[in-house]
Enzyme design. Structure first.
Site, PDB file in Angstrom:
ATOM      1  N   GLY A 295       0.809  -1.206   0.000  1.00 51.79           N
ATOM      2  CA  GLY A 295       0.000   0.000   0.000  1.00 51.79           C
ATOM      3  C   GLY A 295       0.843   1.257   0.000  1.00 51.79           C
ATOM      4  O   GLY A 295       1.939   1.304  -0.563  1.00 51.79           O
ATOM      5  N   SER A 296       0.361   2.294   0.678  1.00 56.83           N
ATOM      6  CA  SER A 296       0.953   3.627   0.562  1.00 56.83           C
ATOM      7  C   SER A 296       2.362   3.739   1.116  1.00 56.83           C
ATOM      8  O   SER A 296       3.047   4.723   0.844  1.00 56.83           O
ATOM      9  CB  SER A 296       0.051   4.651   1.242  1.00 56.83           C
ATOM     10  OG  SER A 296      -1.131   4.834   0.497  1.00 56.83           O
ATOM     11  N   VAL A 297       2.827   2.773   1.900  1.00 55.52           N
ATOM     12  CA  VAL A 297       4.230   2.781   2.320  1.00 55.52           C
ATOM     13  C   VAL A 297       5.132   2.851   1.092  1.00 55.52           C
ATOM     14  O   VAL A 297       6.198   3.474   1.106  1.00 55.52           O
ATOM     15  CB  VAL A 297       4.547   1.528   3.157  1.00 55.52           C
ATOM     16  CG1 VAL A 297       6.037   1.371   3.365  1.00 55.52           C
ATOM     17  CG2 VAL A 297       3.843   1.596   4.499  1.00 55.52           C
TER      18      VAL A 297
END
Length: 669
Positions: A295-297
């Site tokens: 995801g956004s990591v």
């Protein structure tokens, strides 16, 4: 009886006594003569029925932490056996075993009786008895009971670091963890002794001996204290959120040393699993064996690639489409409808649309190159079994919207350890280090041999890594990672919330893999902490960032890292980071060609347009050095007044920043 008769009787007795004495003397002389003059009997001449082979178990090597604290050791326990043909009776033997070993009387009475009828010559009664049980049996002095030494693996710390150390089966062979991954080095080689046994099966004369060779001891990079903190906080968060699995990695970004590696749920290696494959969630190491969409990591990689390969800078304004973008029939949305954000705020606010626009600027081939540069799609090489390389599809298998998905951390998978290593690139100045779990081992002569570290690979220019540190600090100071703020230390990181795809239903669910990966302190990072909670219903900034805060605070204290901020700074509070979730709708019509392609300008926007689009940051509560560094990164002019912590500012936070405007910030203790 008269005197004559008595005399004759006495003479007869004397005669018989003298005869017996002479016969005994002759027998002794003959035995001595035989012993001295008879040739030695070779082992081959001894009947096989008189020979007995006793195994001499090799001790498995010790496993210790980086400071020599014992984590695994082999000890010798005795096993009890009998020859059923030589026991006094099945009833008597069963009674003894009931009273000394706590065995069931009826079961063993029937079993021993059956073995006697079948003329079976050996049976184990109980393996690896306790020292107290051994003392009770030996006090009885029963010659038909035999004792044999056997090695037993013990783990003094119980479940601590169980997924790292692993466990052994009943035959003392490694089945999970390092016990399995390094089994050949740790196990050693058993010895044996062949003896002549008496009629009771007891050894009376050794014939041949092969001494056992002990296994090699190993020293881990793990710190027992840090491992305890990591497991404690991870389990507390996992139980609070009701998630089925979770993982956490604490990494030294400069050496690659793994200071802690925790996986939830855990197990006690002193009670090893009979079938580790039967319950993967419990016995599999989720930090290295179970990949997931980050995801956004992953926006950290997207922005780092952009700063390296495009004209984009932290202050460059990126269009965010008012929270909506359409690509080839796929619509991606942001929860917060931003019209435009700077590159710095794309990361801080975790804008999916902004990240996609930045990735389009980077391009597929260069994006793929940097994904691989950061180590995704390959194993890290630690000696734990079943390590997953994650998934990065070859460029030829990308679809039209793959670039947009990968920019947000989808269409690829990673392990928590890989995420920690990737963020370590930012923390250490641009180098990809190889994680280390074993620092030293013993050679065949028992000497300690330090294992050399793999040389790191250059991934980013040092100046790019420094810029990324500041951008990731913005995530903690004013973005989705505010709950990761530390008391007395600066910190940087990135949140991530990836929807879990339900293959049975064929759609994404509202259950997430929530992550936070960060480091501290910002200027001289000493530690990287990566946290992943699988199957939660809240976001990374709410559930994973607080775990980072608790673990990182304890680790920095244990490592005695000097504080770089006043302790009076307020800690962050969880803020819902909805933009971490990429909301997609398939089949929605694309409204225009502009939405389809979303081109970024080939050159940077004029400075006056960029500044006009900026909003005044919130500097309140920050010390002077951080305010100045943030202003430099954003290209803002700051007029500082006083010293200490920012208490007032003009213009106010969130106000439009006109070209040439200076932000006046008042500092007080």
């Amino acid at each position: 009886m008269d005197q004559g008769t008595a005399g004759r009787t006495t003479r007869v007795l004397k005669f018989l006594t003298a005869g017996l004495l002479l016969w005994a003397a002759a027998l002794v002389v003959r035995l001595v003569h035989i012993q001295r003059s008879a040739p030695a009997v070779s082992p081959e001449q001894i009947p096989n029925q008189q020979k007995r082979e006793i195994a001499l178990p090799a001790a498995r090597g010790r496993i210790v932490d980086r400071h020599g604290r014992l984590l695994a050791v082999s000890v010798v326990r005795e096993s009890v056996s009998v020859d059923p043909r030589h026991i006094p009776s099945a009833e008597e033997a069963a009674r003894v075993f009931r009273e000394t070993l706590g065995l069931d009387y009826a079961t063993w009475r029937e079993r021993l009786a059956a073995l006697r009828r079948r003329r079976i010559g050996f049976v184990y009664v109980k393996r690896r008895i306790s020292p107290e049980e051994s003392r009770r049996l030996r006090r009885l002095g029963l010659r038909w009971i035999h004792f044999e030494p056997e090695a037993v693996r013990e783990y003094p710390k119980g479940s601590l670091a169980a997924h790292i150390i692993g466990a052994v089966d009943f035959a003392q062979r490694g089945i999970v963890g390092l016990e399995r991954g390094l089994d050949r080095e740790i196990c050693g080689e058993n010895g044996k002794i062949e003896v002549v046994a008496d009629v009771w099966g007891r050894p009376v004369q050794p014939l041949t001996v092969r001494r056992p060779r002990p296994g090699a001891s190993i020293g881990l990079s793990v710190d027992e204290r840090i491992q305890h903190v990591a497991e404690r906080e991870l389990e507390a968060a996992a139980r609070a959120e009701g998630c089925p699995s979770a993982s956490l990695v604490v990494l030294d970004p400069h050496t690659g040393d793994i200071l802690a590696l925790a996986s939830y749920p855990g197990f006690d290696p002193n009670q090893p699993p009979r079938d580790p494959e039967a319950n993967q969630a419990r016995f599999h190491n989720h930090a290295v064996s179970v990949p997931f969409e980050p995801g956004s990591v992953f926006k950290v990689v997207t922005l780092a690639a952009a700063l390296e390969t495009t004209p984009l800078k932290p202050e460059t304004v990126v269009p965010c489409g008012n929270g909506r973008i359409a690509l080839y029939g796929r619509v991606v949305r942001d929860h917060h409808a931003y019209s435009a954000l700077t590159v710095a705020d794309v990361l801080a606010k975790s804008s999916n649309i902004g990240a996609i626009n930045i990735a389009l600027k980077v391009g597929e081939s260069r994006m793929y190159e940097y994904v691989r540069r950061f180590g995704f799609g390959e194993k890290t090489g630690i000696p734990l079994p079943a390590e997953s390389p994650g998934l990065v599809r070859p460029l030829r298998q990308w679809h039209k919207t793959s670039l947009a998905s990968i920019a947000m951390g989808h269409e690829l998978s990673s392990t928590t350890l890989q995420l920690a290593r990737a963020v370590a690139v930012i923390a250490n100045g641009g180098l990809l280090v190889t994680p280390r779990l074993v620092l030293w081992r013993e050679d065949s002569d028992g000497r300690v041999v330090k294992l050399p570290a793999e040389p790191p690979r250059r991934v980013l220019r040092p100046e790019t890594a420094f810029l990324m540190r500041r951008l990731m600090e913005g995530v903690v100071l004013r973005g989705t990672g505010r709950a990761a703020r530390l008391d007395g230390y600066s910190a940087a990181g990135k949140t991530g919330t990836a929807q879990i795809f339900d293959r049975r239903l064929g759609r994404f669910t509202h259950i997430y893999n929530a992550s936070f990966v960060g480091f501290a302190p910002v200027t001289e990072p000493a530690v990287v902490v990566a946290v992943t909670l699988n199957g939660v219903r809240r976001y990374g900034g709410e559930v994973a960032a607080p775990v980072f805060r608790k673990v990182a605070s304890e680790v920095l204290r244990i490592l005695n890292v000097p504080k770089d901020l006043p302790e009076s700074l307020p800690l962050g509070s969880p803020e819902t980071d909805l933009n971490d979730v990429a909301l997609t709708e398939f089949g929605e019509a694309v409204e225009s060609a502009e939405e389809l392609e979303l081109p970024l300008p080939d050159t940077e926007e004029p400075a006056d347009r960029r500044v006009a689009a900026l909003l005044v940051p919130d500097f309140k509560g920050l010390p002077l050095p951080i305010v100045l560094s943030r202003a430099i990164a954003l290209g803002l002019a700051v007029e500082p007044v006083g010293s200490g912590i920012a208490r007032e500012q003009d213009p106010a936070p969130g106000a439009p920043l006109a070209p040439g405007t200076r932000v006046r910030v008042v500092f007080r203790p």
